[in-house]
Design an enzyme around this catalytic site. Structure first.
Site, PDB file in Angstrom:
ATOM      1  N   LYS A  32       0.817  -1.077  -0.093  1.00 53.04           N
ATOM      2  CA  LYS A  32      -0.078   0.072  -0.130  1.00 53.04           C
ATOM      3  C   LYS A  32       0.869   1.326   0.066  1.00 53.04           C
ATOM      4  O   LYS A  32       0.540   2.224  -0.782  1.00 53.04           O
ATOM      5  CB  LYS A  32      -1.138  -0.041   1.279  1.00 53.04           C
ATOM      6  N   GLY A 105      -4.895   7.781   5.636  1.00 53.44           N
ATOM      7  CA  GLY A 105      -3.871   8.814   6.309  1.00 53.44           C
ATOM      8  C   GLY A 105      -2.564   9.179   5.561  1.00 53.44           C
ATOM      9  O   GLY A 105      -2.467  10.364   5.445  1.00 53.44           O
ATOM     10  N   ARG A 133      -8.330  12.014  12.777  1.00 51.62           N
ATOM     11  CA  ARG A 133      -6.930  11.882  12.878  1.00 51.62           C
ATOM     12  C   ARG A 133      -6.235  13.150  12.784  1.00 51.62           C
ATOM     13  O   ARG A 133      -6.609  14.114  12.132  1.00 51.62           O
ATOM     14  CB  ARG A 133      -6.431  10.738  11.827  1.00 51.62           C
ATOM     15  N   GLN A 180       5.021   9.369   7.198  1.00 55.57           N
ATOM     16  CA  GLN A 180       4.180   9.914   6.605  1.00 55.57           C
ATOM     17  C   GLN A 180       4.399  11.762   6.559  1.00 55.57           C
ATOM     18  O   GLN A 180       4.483  12.397   5.547  1.00 55.57           O
ATOM     19  CB  GLN A 180       2.612   9.965   7.028  1.00 55.57           C
ATOM     20  N   ASP A 326       2.293  -1.103  11.817  1.00 51.37           N
ATOM     21  CA  ASP A 326       0.821  -1.689  11.199  1.00 51.37           C
ATOM     22  C   ASP A 326       0.564  -3.150  11.456  1.00 51.37           C
ATOM     23  O   ASP A 326      -0.588  -3.625  11.259  1.00 51.37           O
ATOM     24  CB  ASP A 326       0.957  -1.525   9.756  1.00 51.37           C
ATOM     25  N   LYS A 353      -4.319   5.404  14.703  1.00 47.84           N
ATOM     26  CA  LYS A 353      -4.397   4.871  13.483  1.00 47.84           C
ATOM     27  C   LYS A 353      -5.724   4.731  12.993  1.00 47.84           C
ATOM     28  O   LYS A 353      -6.543   5.464  13.440  1.00 47.84           O
ATOM     29  CB  LYS A 353      -3.686   3.322  13.504  1.00 47.84           C
ATOM     30  N   ARG A 357      -6.143   1.391  18.157  1.00 50.34           N
ATOM     31  CA  ARG A 357      -5.891  -0.035  17.843  1.00 50.34           C
ATOM     32  C   ARG A 357      -5.578  -0.784  19.202  1.00 50.34           C
ATOM     33  O   ARG A 357      -5.832  -1.926  19.206  1.00 50.34           O
ATOM     34  CB  ARG A 357      -4.717  -0.392  16.828  1.00 50.34           C
TER      35      ARG A 357
HETATM   36  C1  S3P Z   1       2.811   4.838   6.143  1.00 47.66           C
HETATM   37  C2  S3P Z   1       3.470   5.068   7.159  1.00 47.66           C
HETATM   38  C3  S3P Z   1       2.862   4.607   8.712  1.00 47.66           C
HETATM   39  C4  S3P Z   1       1.999   3.579   8.620  1.00 47.66           C
HETATM   40  C5  S3P Z   1       0.918   3.753   7.607  1.00 47.66           C
HETATM   41  C6  S3P Z   1       1.653   3.889   6.270  1.00 47.66           C
HETATM   42  C7  S3P Z   1       3.428   5.261   4.830  1.00 47.66           C
HETATM   43  O1  S3P Z   1       2.446   6.019   9.205  1.00 47.66           O
HETATM   44  O2  S3P Z   1       1.407   3.257   9.848  1.00 47.66           O
HETATM   45  O3  S3P Z   1       0.133   2.527   7.574  1.00 47.66           O
HETATM   46  O4  S3P Z   1       2.801   4.776   3.726  1.00 47.66           O
HETATM   47  O5  S3P Z   1       4.099   6.293   4.934  1.00 47.66           O
HETATM   48  P1  S3P Z   1       2.937   6.969  10.230  1.00 47.66           P
HETATM   49  O6  S3P Z   1       4.023   7.717   9.441  1.00 47.66           O
HETATM   50  O7  S3P Z   1       1.882   7.649  10.679  1.00 47.66           O
HETATM   51  O8  S3P Z   1       3.843   6.157  11.276  1.00 47.66           O
END
Ligand code: S3P
Length: 450
Positions: A32, A105, A133, A180, A326, A353, A357
């Site tokens: 993803k 997110g 969020r 992220q 995750d 999340k 969770r």
């Molecule tokens: C992700 C970063 C993670 C993860 C999310 C996907 C990404 O989040 O939990 O499912 O694709 O950069 P955080 O950056 O908030 O830790």
């Protein structure tokens, strides 16, 4: 009780009969995180980006729809193939309406970085879960770069992004480890004057950095410091997306905790910033072999063979928490089936999340008769009691895709059937989960919510 197809349009539950084991060879859908990024970078590149193995989950489709609304042309996705005609970094057009990021997110935070650098205004919205969020974690550092972003009260969506601002690179230390936030700043940094520099308190997934380099954009990584200079260009390329280790995690846990299982998961992304689930399961006594390791388009990929064994509880090592962030819903099921106590701390991020969770998993585990104690930033699970009850048990997913799939796997070790309520969001990350899980040996079906 009516059988239901797995689509997000209609609500459904999972009903899983107890027992069974997992065997065979299977490939779970595309990663993803990587899928989002190839749509984004492909849309911003010059030339045509050809993607194979793309996750056709709703989160990624929301990202693709956003770029289409900004004038980017793309053919597909079909069977994981997508051809994107890049608009170039400055070729996006103003969207006619708000961009709906659904449940994602990643989509909202990374898009906030990209949209901060555009000449036009835009609005990012999301579903009920996403609307609750925290977005201040991207809005604040982006504002420090010169972006103008309004959020709703408490830093929540929707985000109103005012275009036409002059961005300037900053040197930013992440307050929490977050790929992220790092990615949002690096993407805004493409549009900024000077150097954008992000300092990480702990390693987080580095797909953005790897993919930017794959698109010919120089990114420096020196220890925990990542930086790039704005003003360059992205050049289209071909990307083969590996299978998602976060989706593989449900099968790794299911097979690892179920005696007699012998399962091979093919072509799984094993980027070192994502393999916490392998390290934690192995520390619990799981038998997992990583075979046929190879590099595909700048990302390490391997086949994972997992056989059933007796797991034992552990104190989860702190350095593995961001690397498995995750996978904790699935890992909590492994802990519930294991002998002894598992303790997790330093994982407060789990509360923000797709659901809280820690709380949603603790409630569900207690419904299954497992001694579970929530802490502010973690959980304590007394394993060994999964499977005592022969009654039909019911748990609620809290609308969270990963919680739904984790509890589905619990049935392998349960004494009675498990009904998991509200599973429609599984389609955000793992379309076809029930069909694949049933092929591997889980007695699962989707039913109407009654
Ligand atoms: C992700 C970063 C993670 C993860 C999310 C996907 C990404 O989040 O939990 O499912 O694709 O950069 P955080 O950056 O908030 O830790």
């Amino acid at each position: 009780m009516t059988a239901r197809p797995e689509t997000a349009q209609s609500p459904f539950d999972y009903l899983i009969e107890p027992g069974g084991r997992l065997s065979g060879r299977l490939r779970v859908p595309g990663d993803k995180s990587i899928s989002h990024r190839c749509v984004m970078l492909g849309a911003l590149a010059r030339g045509q980006t050809r993607v194979s193995g793309l996750l056709e989950g709703e989160d990624v489709l929301a990202t693709l729809a956003a770029f289409r609304a900004m004038g980017v042309e793309a053919a597909g996705p079909r069977d994981g193939s997508l051809l994107i005609r890049g608009a170039g970094l400055h070729g996006l057009r103003p969207p006619p309406a708000a961009l709906d990021m659904g449940n994602s997110g990643t989509a909202m935070r990374l898009m906030a970085g990209i949209l901060s650098g555009q000449a036009f205004d835009s609005v990012l919205t999301g579903d009920e879960s996403l609307s609750n969020r925290p977005m201040g974690r991207v809005a604040e550092p982006l504002a420090a770069m010169g972006a103008r972003i309004e959020t709703a009260a408490g830093g929540k969506p929707p985000l109103r992004i005012h275009g036409g601002q002059r961005l300037c690179g900053i040197d930013y230390r992440l307050p929490v480890p977050s790929a992220q936030v790092k990615s949002a700043l690096l993407l805004a940094g493409l549009y900024a004057g000077g150097v954008t520099c992000v300092r990480e308190p702990a390693p987080t997934r580095d797909h953005t950095e790897r993919m930017l380099r794959g698109f010919g954009y120089p990114v420096q990584t020196e220890g925990s410091i990542i930086s790039l200079r704005g003003g360059g260009a992205l050049t289209a390329c071909a990307i083969d997306v590996p299978a998602d280790i976060s989706s593989a995690a449900f099968f790794l846990v299911g097979a690892a905790m179920t005696p007699g299982s012998d399962l091979v998961l093919e072509h799984v992304g094993v980027n070192p910033t994502r393999i916490g689930v392998l390290n934690i399961l192995r520390a619990m006594g799981a038998a997992i072999e990583v075979v046929n390791e190879r590099m595909i388009g700048g990302e390490p990929v391997a086949d994972l063979r997992v056989t059933g064994s007796r797991l034992h509880g552990i104190d989860v090592p702190q350095d593995q928490v961001p690397l498995a962030i995750d996978e904790f819903p699935a890992l909590f099921i492994a802990a519930a089936s294991a002998e002894g106590r598992t303790r997790l701390a330093g994982a407060g991020e789990l509360r923000v999340k797709e659901s809280d969770r820690i709380s949603v998993m603790a409630k569900g585990l207690m419904r299954l008769g497992v001694d579970t104690h929530e802490t502010p930033d973690g959980i304590i699970i007394q394993g060994g009691k999964l499977g005592f009850s022969r009654e039909r048990m019911e748990v609620d997913s809290g609308g969270d895709h990963r919680v739904a799939m984790a509890f589905a796997m619990a049935a392998l070790r349960a004494g009675g059937p498990i009904r998991v309520r509200d599973c429609r969001n599984v389609a955000t990350s793992f379309p076809g989960f029930a069909a694949l899980a049933s092929r591997a040996g889980l007695a699962i079906r989707a039913i109407g919510p009654d």
